[in-house]
Design an enzyme around this catalytic site. Sequence first.
Site, PDB file in Angstrom:
ATOM      1  N   SER A 246       0.834  -1.197   0.000  1.00 25.52           N
ATOM      2  CA  SER A 246       0.000   0.000   0.000  1.00 25.52           C
ATOM      3  C   SER A 246       0.878   1.259   0.000  1.00 25.52           C
ATOM      4  CB  SER A 246      -0.950  -0.039   1.198  1.00 25.52           C
ATOM      5  OG  SER A 246      -1.968   0.922   1.070  1.00 25.52           O
ATOM      6  N   ASP A 316      -9.539  -4.382  -5.593  1.00 25.21           N
ATOM      7  CA  ASP A 316      -9.001  -3.516  -4.541  1.00 25.21           C
ATOM      8  C   ASP A 316      -9.974  -2.368  -4.288  1.00 25.21           C
ATOM      9  OD1 ASP A 316      -7.485  -1.401  -3.191  1.00 25.21           O
ATOM     10  OD2 ASP A 316      -5.727  -2.638  -3.573  1.00 25.21           O
ATOM     11  N   HIS A 349      -7.663  -5.255  -1.231  1.00 21.95           N
ATOM     12  CA  HIS A 349      -6.506  -4.572  -0.680  1.00 21.95           C
ATOM     13  C   HIS A 349      -5.930  -5.413   0.461  1.00 21.95           C
ATOM     14  CE1 HIS A 349      -4.194  -0.861  -0.678  1.00 21.95           C
ATOM     15  NE2 HIS A 349      -4.186  -0.866   0.647  1.00 21.95           N
TER      16      HIS A 349
END
Length: 380
Positions: A246, A316, A349
């Site tokens: 991330s 995501d 994610h």
Amino acid sequence: MVLVAVGYLVTVVLAALIAGFCLIRIRGPKLLFYFSYRLGLVFNEMPFLVIYALVASTALAFAQGDIATAADRVAVVVAAVSAAGLAVVARRGMRAASVVRLALDEALGAGTGTRRRPPLARIALRPFFRRRGDVKRVANLSYGEAGRRNLLDVYHHRSRPEGGPVLIHFHGGHYDQGRKNTQSLPLLYRLASKGWVCISANYRLRPAFSHPDHLIDAKKVIAWAREHTNEYGADPTAGVFVSGSSAGGHMAALAALTPNEPSYQPGFEQADTSVTASIALNGYLGTYFDGDPATSPVNLVSADAPPFLIAHGDLDELVETENPQALVTALRSVSTSPVVYAELPGGHHAFDLFHSFRFEALIDGIEDFAAWVRSRNRAV
């Protein structure tokens, strides 16, 4: 009066919600997003845990005679549909292996991606247990002056074989939260068990700090690794790979694209902060919060950029696939090094937290990618 097996119904409703959250990308409203994100974080990678619960609770409900009304039978049907949906979620995770191999073969040449047997027992029975007996973690080593935010952990094989490459990982968390030893641990432990020396580092966070403070910390970690990892069996000349999840993927990309840049190395300008390759996992790869174009990796690409491996889930819920795709396009149009892009089916994610079919397949791909990069460098 219609009686319902309440305990069984609660289990079925929760399983149905989890199946829906895993199958569909949900971005709002805020409360729904929060629950879908948190539940999907775990069960999109480990849907079989919910299937176990459904099978066990359904069998128990029948054994105890709780399936007695029309409402109970409807609950059984919902359980079956939920289990089928979770089987689709599991199948998406299993498809990651072929997707990663294809991405490697397309970018690096046919046969680069190798077929491997997934660690079924670890995935099915011990997905939460990331530690390995043959790997030692040396915790809380200081690399800077910012207290606990400038601490790192080193992972190395207990036998300390000499000559291994280095992997540095930066955690995610929107640049305002997160800590080392929480993300990509299956990757760190796997590589350390193969003779790598791996590092997971904290760094300074918002709002007290902003860009370029995070990047300066990343550079300090790279410089520390080049100076100290030989103490744990590494040889930085064998390769220094930088990775991140991330926001950490953003850091890893920026670090890879700004090697030895003095403005990001105050007080240690002479240190070598170049890296062998960069790996971004579910990374945000656009501009920083202030919108400065110079903080976007897309605007920093050059012909001598190192090889990249970028992996992103096609579901995501925080970062659109167009975001990493923009960096892939920019790199491929300018850089002389290859770029591997794997878009993982059904991936949400933060898919890098547990031992799952998806992440284990990606770790296999990272090993193949690193082997190709190191082989190419030895041949030069």
